[in-house]
Design an enzyme around this catalytic site. Structure first.
Site, PDB file in Angstrom:
ATOM      1  N   GLU A 170      -7.643   2.876  -1.522  1.00  0.00           N
ATOM      2  CA  GLU A 170      -6.566   2.811  -0.536  1.00  0.00           C
ATOM      3  C   GLU A 170      -6.025   4.184  -0.161  1.00  0.00           C
ATOM      4  O   GLU A 170      -5.569   4.393   0.956  1.00  0.00           O
ATOM      5  CB  GLU A 170      -5.427   1.927  -1.044  1.00  0.00           C
ATOM      6  CG  GLU A 170      -4.450   1.590   0.063  1.00  0.00           C
ATOM      7  CD  GLU A 170      -3.323   0.684  -0.380  1.00  0.00           C
ATOM      8  OE1 GLU A 170      -2.517   0.300   0.471  1.00  0.00           O
ATOM      9  OE2 GLU A 170      -3.241   0.376  -1.575  1.00  0.00           O
ATOM     10  N   LYS A 205      -3.564   5.766  -5.346  1.00  0.00           N
ATOM     11  CA  LYS A 205      -2.778   4.682  -4.752  1.00  0.00           C
ATOM     12  C   LYS A 205      -3.531   3.383  -4.983  1.00  0.00           C
ATOM     13  O   LYS A 205      -4.602   3.167  -4.422  1.00  0.00           O
ATOM     14  CB  LYS A 205      -2.538   4.888  -3.257  1.00  0.00           C
ATOM     15  CG  LYS A 205      -1.567   3.843  -2.723  1.00  0.00           C
ATOM     16  CD  LYS A 205      -1.228   4.042  -1.283  1.00  0.00           C
ATOM     17  CE  LYS A 205      -0.074   3.134  -0.873  1.00  0.00           C
ATOM     18  NZ  LYS A 205      -0.183   1.758  -1.382  1.00  0.00           N
ATOM     19  N   ASP A 233      -4.228  -0.641  -4.901  1.00  0.00           N
ATOM     20  CA  ASP A 233      -4.037  -1.689  -3.909  1.00  0.00           C
ATOM     21  C   ASP A 233      -3.729  -3.004  -4.616  1.00  0.00           C
ATOM     22  O   ASP A 233      -4.584  -3.876  -4.762  1.00  0.00           O
ATOM     23  CB  ASP A 233      -5.312  -1.819  -3.064  1.00  0.00           C
ATOM     24  CG  ASP A 233      -5.054  -2.600  -1.789  1.00  0.00           C
ATOM     25  OD1 ASP A 233      -3.887  -2.923  -1.501  1.00  0.00           O
ATOM     26  OD2 ASP A 233      -6.026  -2.889  -1.068  1.00  0.00           O
TER      27      ASP A 233
END
Length: 307
Positions: A164, A20, A22
């Site tokens: 993240e 994931k 950011d």
């Protein structure tokens, strides 16, 4: 297509996992030498990231509509940083953008159209196969890494590195223009005790209060750290309100600095809450804060920002 936030890794079914990142979501339309980049809310991004536009011109083979994330990296930690990207996001002059000291990258993870063919009805892994053939990666243009197993270890590693979190996507998911449970985001949260200095009025169906206003002591001064508007159920909201009601005051307990917006009720800074969050911004505010619980085992005056 938007992901749904969850606190648990999925079980059952066929899932794939990606980092994931950011950054800022980008939709890309490539037709010959013409490249158009847009944000999620359809704002043009070409002038903000001219080096990415040039990389797409040279790195995309054929007409395509692509989905990806623009990121900048924290050079010391080697992880994507929204705070770092913010120094670049406001620039809309290509010359100034290229002269900035913030290098950006584009990570692509989906292909919705190719050579006039709608791919949104295909399974994710089929779309990824097309994406792999469409893109030639280079110094700034990348494909996200996809793993079919080891999600727990992947999440632990991401959290230990200060990233993240991870994305979980159903391998057979079709691309839909909506938020869906077929794509999930599992975030890493840091934790910090913070002092409650006020709260905002409730909105919509929420009762009692909207968001807590929290801060930490810097010497003898209470420094504002942001609004915390998630992590509550109705019982928690009632408990917080009853604890805060006797502490009402007319002035802010925070020193000069960033100010919360909206209708605010200030309180004596006596209650300590544990807050989960993703990172501190350059302005000293919490990013993605979430209420975890009240702490009765630490005096408010001892609450300092932890590193």
């Amino acid at each position: 297509m938007l992901a749904t936030l969850t606190e648990e890794l999925p079980t059952g079914g066929n899932w794939v996992y990606e980092p994931k990142l950011d950054g800022v979501r980008a939709l890309i339309y490539v037709t010959g030498r013409s490249v158009r980049m847009y944000s999620r809310n359809r704002k043009p991004l070409n002038d903000a990231y001219p080096e990415l536009v040039e990389a797409l011109r040279n790195g995309v083979h054929g007409e395509a509509v692509l989905d990806g994330e623009v990121v900048a990296f924290d050079e010391e930690r080697g992880v994507s940083s929204f705070s770092r990207l913010q120094q670049r996001m406001q620039l809309r002059d290509p010359v100034r953008a290229l002269r900035s000291q913030v290098a950006v990258h584009l990570y692509l993870f989906d292909c919705m159209y190719y050579e006039g063919i709608d791919l949104t009805g295909l399974h994710l892994l089929e779309r990824r196969s097309v994406l792999n053939d469409v893109i030639t990666v280079n110094d700034v243009l990348h494909l996200t890494t996809v793993n079919t197993k080891g999600a727990a270890a992947m999440l632990r590693k991401a959290c230990s590195r200060g990233e993240e979190g991870i994305m979980a996507k159903r391998a057979d998911s079709r691309y839909v223009s909506a938020r869906t449970m077929d794509w999930l985001k599992i975030k890493c949260l840091r934790r910090q005790e913070l002092v409650i200095g006020g709260y905002t009025a409730p909105q919509g169906s929420r009762e009692r209060l909207g968001a807590l206003l929290v801060g930490h002591y810097d010497g003898k001064a209470l420094r504002y750290a942001g609004k915390v508007g998630t992590g509550y159920d109705r019982k928690t909201l009632e408990l917080l309100y009853q604890r805060l009601l006797p502490l009402h005051r007319t002035s802010s307990p925070f020193i000069e600095g960033p100010k919360p917006a909206g209708d605010v009720q200030w309180v004596e800074p006596k209650l300590v809450a544990e807050i989960g969050f993703s990172e501190w911004t350059s302005a000293g505010l919490l990013r993605h804060p979430r209420f975890i619980g009240l702490r009765d085992d630490k005096p408010a005056r001892e609450v300092r920002r932890e590193s």
